[in-house]
Design a protein around this motif. Structure first.
Motif, PDB file in Angstrom:
ATOM      1  N   LEU A 283       0.823  -1.211   0.000  1.00  0.00           N
ATOM      2  CA  LEU A 283       0.000   0.000   0.000  1.00  0.00           C
ATOM      3  C   LEU A 283       0.854   1.258   0.000  1.00  0.00           C
ATOM      4  N   PHE A 284       2.150   1.118   0.368  1.00  0.00           N
ATOM      5  CA  PHE A 284       3.060   2.260   0.454  1.00  0.00           C
ATOM      6  C   PHE A 284       3.883   2.507  -0.807  1.00  0.00           C
ATOM      7  N   ALA A 285       4.287   1.423  -1.491  1.00  0.00           N
ATOM      8  CA  ALA A 285       5.284   1.620  -2.553  1.00  0.00           C
ATOM      9  C   ALA A 285       5.394   0.420  -3.481  1.00  0.00           C
ATOM     10  N   GLY A 286       6.106   0.664  -4.594  1.00  0.00           N
ATOM     11  CA  GLY A 286       6.382  -0.383  -5.564  1.00  0.00           C
ATOM     12  C   GLY A 286       7.564  -1.239  -5.148  1.00  0.00           C
ATOM     13  N   GLY A 287       7.449  -2.531  -5.410  1.00  0.00           N
ATOM     14  CA  GLY A 287       8.487  -3.482  -5.055  1.00  0.00           C
ATOM     15  C   GLY A 287       9.408  -3.810  -6.213  1.00  0.00           C
ATOM     16  N   ALA A 288      10.583  -4.302  -5.884  1.00  0.00           N
ATOM     17  CA  ALA A 288      11.625  -4.576  -6.870  1.00  0.00           C
ATOM     18  C   ALA A 288      11.274  -5.707  -7.825  1.00  0.00           C
ATOM     19  N   LEU A 289      10.440  -6.652  -7.405  1.00  0.00           N
ATOM     20  CA  LEU A 289      10.161  -7.820  -8.249  1.00  0.00           C
ATOM     21  C   LEU A 289       8.969  -7.645  -9.176  1.00  0.00           C
ATOM     22  N   GLU A 290       8.328  -6.510  -9.114  1.00  0.00           N
ATOM     23  CA  GLU A 290       7.153  -6.283  -9.962  1.00  0.00           C
ATOM     24  C   GLU A 290       7.572  -5.955 -11.395  1.00  0.00           C
ATOM     25  N   ARG A 291       6.813  -6.485 -12.351  1.00  0.00           N
ATOM     26  CA  ARG A 291       7.128  -6.223 -13.768  1.00  0.00           C
ATOM     27  C   ARG A 291       6.970  -4.742 -14.107  1.00  0.00           C
ATOM     28  N   VAL A 292       5.910  -4.128 -13.610  1.00  0.00           N
ATOM     29  CA  VAL A 292       5.691  -2.696 -13.810  1.00  0.00           C
ATOM     30  C   VAL A 292       6.190  -1.997 -12.552  1.00  0.00           C
ATOM     31  N   GLN A 293       7.224  -1.196 -12.711  1.00  0.00           N
ATOM     32  CA  GLN A 293       7.880  -0.533 -11.584  1.00  0.00           C
ATOM     33  C   GLN A 293       7.169   0.774 -11.258  1.00  0.00           C
ATOM     34  N   THR A 294       6.737   0.894 -10.005  1.00  0.00           N
ATOM     35  CA  THR A 294       6.076   2.106  -9.535  1.00  0.00           C
ATOM     36  C   THR A 294       6.808   2.636  -8.312  1.00  0.00           C
ATOM     37  N   GLY A 295       6.510   3.867  -7.957  1.00  0.00           N
ATOM     38  CA  GLY A 295       7.152   4.505  -6.816  1.00  0.00           C
ATOM     39  C   GLY A 295       6.251   4.531  -5.598  1.00  0.00           C
ATOM     40  N   LEU A 296       6.401   5.573  -4.789  1.00  0.00           N
ATOM     41  CA  LEU A 296       5.577   5.716  -3.598  1.00  0.00           C
ATOM     42  C   LEU A 296       4.129   5.999  -3.987  1.00  0.00           C
ATOM     43  N   THR A 297       3.210   5.463  -3.215  1.00  0.00           N
ATOM     44  CA  THR A 297       1.796   5.774  -3.386  1.00  0.00           C
ATOM     45  C   THR A 297       1.503   7.027  -2.561  1.00  0.00           C
ATOM     46  N   ASP A 298       0.282   7.545  -2.665  1.00  0.00           N
ATOM     47  CA  ASP A 298      -0.093   8.684  -1.824  1.00  0.00           C
ATOM     48  C   ASP A 298       0.056   8.309  -0.347  1.00  0.00           C
ATOM     49  N   LEU A 299      -0.396   7.103   0.021  1.00  0.00           N
ATOM     50  CA  LEU A 299      -0.244   6.651   1.403  1.00  0.00           C
ATOM     51  C   LEU A 299       1.233   6.522   1.769  1.00  0.00           C
ATOM     52  N   GLY A 300       2.042   6.057   0.837  1.00  0.00           N
ATOM     53  CA  GLY A 300       3.482   5.939   1.079  1.00  0.00           C
ATOM     54  C   GLY A 300       4.144   7.285   1.324  1.00  0.00           C
ATOM     55  N   ARG A 301       3.690   8.299   0.601  1.00  0.00           N
ATOM     56  CA  ARG A 301       4.225   9.654   0.821  1.00  0.00           C
ATOM     57  C   ARG A 301       3.838  10.163   2.213  1.00  0.00           C
ATOM     58  N   GLU A 302       2.592   9.908   2.611  1.00  0.00           N
ATOM     59  CA  GLU A 302       2.160  10.289   3.960  1.00  0.00           C
ATOM     60  C   GLU A 302       2.931   9.478   5.009  1.00  0.00           C
ATOM     61  N   GLY A 303       3.139   8.200   4.715  1.00  0.00           N
ATOM     62  CA  GLY A 303       3.905   7.343   5.620  1.00  0.00           C
ATOM     63  C   GLY A 303       5.340   7.807   5.764  1.00  0.00           C
ATOM     64  N   LEU A 304       5.944   8.230   4.681  1.00  0.00           N
ATOM     65  CA  LEU A 304       7.307   8.751   4.722  1.00  0.00           C
ATOM     66  C   LEU A 304       7.369   9.991   5.615  1.00  0.00           C
ATOM     67  N   ALA A 305       6.404  10.867   5.477  1.00  0.00           N
ATOM     68  CA  ALA A 305       6.368  12.068   6.330  1.00  0.00           C
ATOM     69  C   ALA A 305       6.232  11.678   7.806  1.00  0.00           C
ATOM     70  N   GLU A 306       5.435  10.650   8.081  1.00  0.00           N
ATOM     71  CA  GLU A 306       5.271  10.207   9.471  1.00  0.00           C
ATOM     72  C   GLU A 306       6.551   9.545   9.980  1.00  0.00           C
ATOM     73  N   MET A 307       7.228   8.769   9.137  1.00  0.00           N
ATOM     74  CA  MET A 307       8.527   8.201   9.532  1.00  0.00           C
ATOM     75  C   MET A 307       9.498   9.322   9.875  1.00  0.00           C
ATOM     76  N   ASN A 308       9.538  10.342   9.034  1.00  0.00           N
ATOM     77  CA  ASN A 308      10.422  11.483   9.286  1.00  0.00           C
ATOM     78  C   ASN A 308      10.083  12.146  10.611  1.00  0.00           C
ATOM     79  N   ARG A 309       8.800  12.341  10.884  1.00  0.00           N
ATOM     80  CA  ARG A 309       8.372  12.987  12.123  1.00  0.00           C
ATOM     81  C   ARG A 309       8.772  12.172  13.351  1.00  0.00           C
ATOM     82  N   LEU A 310       8.589  10.852  13.265  1.00  0.00           N
ATOM     83  CA  LEU A 310       8.889   9.972  14.403  1.00  0.00           C
ATOM     84  C   LEU A 310      10.372   9.621  14.506  1.00  0.00           C
ATOM     85  N   ARG A 311      11.131   9.934  13.477  1.00  0.00           N
ATOM     86  CA  ARG A 311      12.553   9.569  13.400  1.00  0.00           C
ATOM     87  C   ARG A 311      12.728   8.059  13.237  1.00  0.00           C
ATOM     88  N   ILE A 312      11.831   7.459  12.452  1.00  0.00           N
ATOM     89  CA  ILE A 312      11.995   6.078  12.002  1.00  0.00           C
ATOM     90  C   ILE A 312      12.736   6.159  10.682  1.00  0.00           C
TER      91      ILE A 312
END
Length: 175
Positions: A112-141
């Motif tokens: 739900l957060f991001a595209g994986g290395a083994l997928e045929r179609v390569q995708t990046g962060l999802t909207d939820l992944g971008r929000e999750g990244l911001a929360e990781m940054n806030r929590l210092r994860i």
């Protein structure tokens, strides 16, 4: 490791330790599926912290400056996938309180957060992944891009306000 004394023999001052656990579920037709769910992994953090609390060889680290602050190896707990978070980003704070300090976006396949290395179609962060990244940054994860697609890795590097990690991986030119 099974034998915690192996940590002392390795003579490392700090390590990242994946403590995520997979629960097997079966489809209606009996096909096994493997899930890293919230309940299983909240318990995994508790078990890892308890094991470290009883060890003379390693201790639960909560920040980088813990390395060398006491005898034993500073151990930073990690999940190798954002699956235990699901869509509820408040779970990150619960996991952080229990000791989680490193979180991978994916483990090979799309989440739900991001595209994986083994997928045929390569995708990046999802909207939820971008929000999750911001929360990781806030929590210092520490956001870990291991097993992520190239677009996931590059987007996380561009967007993160804190350092990211590629804690393990392989050379694209070889693999």
């Amino acid at each position: 490791p099974d034998d915690m004394a192996d940590i002392a023999r390795a003579r490392v001052g700090g390590m990242i330790c994946d403590v995520s656990e997979i629960r097997e579920i079966r489809d209606a037709n009996g096909t096994p599926r493997y899930l890293r769910d919230y309940e299983t992994n909240a318990g995994a953090l508790d078990r890892a912290a308890a094991r470290l609390a009883g060890s003379p060889y390693a201790f639960l680290a909560r920040k980088g400056s813990d390395i060398g602050s006491q005898p034993g190896c500073a151990t930073f707990l990690q999940f190798q996938s954002s699956e235990p978070v699901g869509t509820d980003l408040s779970r990150m704070a619960v996991f952080h309180e229990k000791g989680l300090r490193v979180l991978q976006f994916t483990h090979h396949n799309n989440t739900l957060f991001a595209g994986g290395a083994l997928e045929r179609v390569q995708t990046g962060l999802t909207d939820l992944g971008r929000e999750g990244l911001a929360e990781m940054n806030r929590l210092r994860i520490v956001p870990d891009v291991s097993h992520g697609s190239e677009p996931t890795m590059l987007e996380a590097a561009r967007r993160s306000a804190t350092p990211i990690a590629l804690s393990h991986g392989a050379c694209k030119a070889i693999v």
